[in-house]
Structures are given as C-alpha cells and as structure tokens.
Design an enzyme around this catalytic site. Structure first.
Site, PDB file in Angstrom:
ATOM      1  CG  ASP A 230      44.472 -19.527 -59.932  1.00  0.00           C
ATOM      2  OD1 ASP A 230      44.412 -20.130 -61.015  1.00  0.00           O
ATOM      3  OD2 ASP A 230      43.541 -18.949 -59.172  1.00  0.00           O
TER       4      ASP A 230
ATOM      5  CE  LYS B 183      43.284 -18.837 -55.980  1.00  0.00           C
ATOM      6  NZ  LYS B 183      43.082 -18.050 -57.215  1.00  0.00           N
TER       7      LYS B 183
ATOM      8  CG  ASP C   5      47.870 -19.191 -76.214  1.00  0.00           C
ATOM      9  OD1 ASP C   5      47.736 -19.553 -77.337  1.00  0.00           O
ATOM     10  OD2 ASP C   5      47.800 -17.859 -76.038  1.00  0.00           O
TER      11      ASP C   5
ATOM     12  CE  LYS D 161      41.299 -20.803 -62.440  1.00  0.00           C
ATOM     13  NZ  LYS D 161      41.589 -19.906 -61.242  1.00  0.00           N
TER      14      LYS D 161
ATOM     15  CB  THR E  78      33.523 -23.807 -59.261  1.00  0.00           C
ATOM     16  OG1 THR E  78      34.220 -22.499 -59.168  1.00  0.00           O
ATOM     17  CG2 THR E  78      33.976 -25.049 -58.813  1.00  0.00           C
TER      18      THR E  78
ATOM     19  NE  ARG F  83      34.657 -14.547 -52.273  1.00  0.00           N
ATOM     20  CZ  ARG F  83      33.594 -14.910 -53.120  1.00  0.00           C
ATOM     21  NH1 ARG F  83      32.746 -14.039 -53.457  1.00  0.00           N
ATOM     22  NH2 ARG F  83      33.720 -15.999 -53.491  1.00  0.00           N
TER      23      ARG F  83
HETATM   24  O1  C5P Z   1      36.731 -16.110 -51.830  1.00  0.00           O
HETATM   25  P1  C5P Z   1      36.747 -17.727 -52.331  1.00  0.00           P
HETATM   26  O2  C5P Z   1      37.317 -18.433 -51.157  1.00  0.00           O
HETATM   27  O3  C5P Z   1      35.723 -17.977 -53.061  1.00  0.00           O
HETATM   28  O4  C5P Z   1      38.122 -17.628 -53.288  1.00  0.00           O
HETATM   29  C1  C5P Z   1      38.133 -18.570 -53.991  1.00  0.00           C
HETATM   30  C2  C5P Z   1      39.459 -18.658 -54.868  1.00  0.00           C
HETATM   31  O5  C5P Z   1      39.584 -19.806 -55.488  1.00  0.00           O
HETATM   32  C3  C5P Z   1      39.348 -17.492 -55.946  1.00  0.00           C
HETATM   33  O6  C5P Z   1      40.785 -16.826 -55.957  1.00  0.00           O
HETATM   34  C4  C5P Z   1      39.086 -18.264 -57.154  1.00  0.00           C
HETATM   35  O7  C5P Z   1      39.798 -17.499 -58.450  1.00  0.00           O
HETATM   36  C5  C5P Z   1      39.726 -19.569 -56.834  1.00  0.00           C
HETATM   37  N1  C5P Z   1      39.100 -20.595 -57.583  1.00  0.00           N
HETATM   38  C6  C5P Z   1      39.890 -21.464 -58.624  1.00  0.00           C
HETATM   39  N2  C5P Z   1      39.121 -22.392 -59.218  1.00  0.00           N
HETATM   40  C7  C5P Z   1      38.108 -22.743 -59.092  1.00  0.00           C
HETATM   41  C8  C5P Z   1      37.129 -21.844 -58.313  1.00  0.00           C
HETATM   42  C9  C5P Z   1      37.773 -20.820 -57.710  1.00  0.00           C
HETATM   43  O8  C5P Z   1      41.018 -21.382 -58.468  1.00  0.00           O
HETATM   44  N3  C5P Z   1      37.391 -23.535 -59.953  1.00  0.00           N
END
Ligand code: C5P
Length: 238
Positions: free
Chosen positions: A59, A32, A64, A61, A122, A214
């Site tokens: 990603d 990603k 607009d 998002k 989230t 992470r």
């Molecule tokens: O490090 P971690 O596993 O928490 O990373 C989560 C990844 O998922 C990040 O790149 C974050 O931008 C993404 N994310 C997402 N949508 C969400 C929550 C997190 O794409 N609702």
C-alpha cells in the site's frame, strides 16, 4: 481476487514488531505493508513475508508523473506482491502507465499484481475538498467519477468506504474490486463513526476485501480478534 480476503494492515514501525505480531498466527495471512513499514525495511522484508507464505498488499499509493510511476511499478512487480495501488487523482495516463510498469516487471509465468486506485482518502472531508483542494462537488460524486476513470484506465478496482461499495458495483459491475478499510468489530462500533462499518455490513454490501488494522494489531489477543472478525466477514456460523 476470487476469495474474500481479510487483509491485516501491518502498521508497525519496524520488522521486529511486525514479526513479533505475526508469531500469534500459524497460518498464511493476507497482509498489508504500508509506507511506514516499507520505508523502514524495504523490499527484503516483503520477500521475507512472502517466504512465510503470506499474500501481500503493498500500500504505497503512488502518485507522480506517468513515467516515474511506470518505472516504480516495474520494480514493485518484481517483488511478487499480490496487490498494489495508486491515487486516481494522478489521472488516466498515470494509471495506464502504472499497469504498463506492472506488466513489464512481472516475472514471466507469474500473474501481475492487481492494481487498485484510491478515490478520495477517508480523511478528506467535504470542507477540505471545497476549501483546500478546490473540488467543488459532493464527495460521493467525486468518488464515483474517480472510480469510473479508474475503471476506464484498466484498474482492477478501488479502495473505498464500505458505504460506497453498492453504488460502485452497480455502476461498474461486480468484477470491479472494492477494497474497504474503516472496519471495526461489532462490539466497538459507535454511531458517530460515519465512514466505518463492521465486517458483516461489509459482506452484506458486497465488499470484495476488507482491510483491518488496529482492531487486530492492538487487540489483547490478536488471533482471537482475527478469527472473530474473519467469521463475521465470511458469514460462517459456529
Ligand atoms: O487501524 P485501521 O483498521 O483503521 O487501519 C486502516 C488501514 O487502512 C490503515 O493502514 C490505513 O492506512 C488504511 N487505509 C487505506 N485507505 C483509506 C483509509 C485507510 O488504505 N482510505
């Protein structure tokens, strides 16, 4: 998305750190690329990752006016990425325009990128919804309503929490993709992390793809961390 990808979030500030991280692997991955890396390195880095044989979830998002999103998606489709996303809060006209842009920009003979919608981030709490953006409905109801809207607008699925997967699939069918971040290895999962889950729980609840950042990128041994989480995700027993 016929397989069950574990998508590694390349949340690095630049291409140098990213390439350094990828040296731990000698296999094709599903990665990603988020805003930080894309805004630093741009499309050439996406092409480089593709040349290395990786599948890519871009990603960004998008959110607009429909015309702007349509034009942006036309460009993005030309990169040859596999998965892209928009905010469902942009509404049905914007989501339909995103798909039109993707169709128009996909080189002939190639498959257009799948497009999924973010329902609620989230990081958005019930308090933020009620008191800042003035959505006075329970968060689960908002997520489900946005998922319905995304489905009606032709989206291939949604980004959601593992804990929303079953409800979304039961309302919108198993073919509607659920891509779930918030994944932690079993060893570090603590009880107060309400919107996170292990790869095993994600599999049991029917998630179509997991996004892991992470837990792999910051591990002492990223390859080992990846393999362990991947096995847990696909349910293979050694
Ligand atoms: O490090 P971690 O596993 O928490 O990373 C989560 C990844 O998922 C990040 O790149 C974050 O931008 C993404 N994310 C997402 N949508 C969400 C929550 C997190 O794409 N609702």
């Amino acid at each position: 998305m016929k397989d069950k990808p574990l998508i590694i979030a390349l949340d690095f500030p630049s291409g140098i750190e990213t390439m350094h991280f990828l040296e731990h692997f000698n296999e094709s991955l599903y990665v990603k690329v988020g805003m930080e890396l894309f805004y630093q390195e741009g499309a050439p880095f996406v092409y480089r990752l593709k040349e290395l044989g990786h599948r890519i979830f871009l990603d960004l998002k998008l959110h607009d006016i429909p015309n702007t999103v349509q034009c942006a998606m036309r460009r993005i489709a030309s990169f040859g990425v596999d998965l892209v996303n928009v905010h469902a809060a942009g509404g049905s006209a914007m989501m339909e325009a995103a798909l039109e842009g993707l169709e128009a920009g996909t080189p002939s003979g190639q498959k257009r990128p799948s497009c999924i919608a973010v329902t609620q981030l989230t990081s958005t709490s019930q308090d933020v919804m009620s008191n800042e953006i003035l959505i006075n409905r329970p968060i689960e109801e908002v997520v489900l309503t946005y998922a319905h809207l995304a489905s009606k607008s032709g989206m291939d699925g949604v980004v959601c929490s593992v804990h929303e997967v079953e409800l979304i699939h039961s309302c919108l069918g198993e073919r509607f993709l659920t891509v779930t971040p918030g994944i932690r290895p079993k060893s570090v999962l603590v009880n107060d992390q309400v919107r996170v889950a292990t790869p095993e729980i994600a599999r049991q609840l029917g998630s179509n793809a997991i996004v892991v950042g992470r837990a792999i990128t910051c591990a002492d041994n990223p390859l080992d961390a990846y393999r362990k989480m991947y096995k847990e995700w696909i349910g293979s027993i050694e």
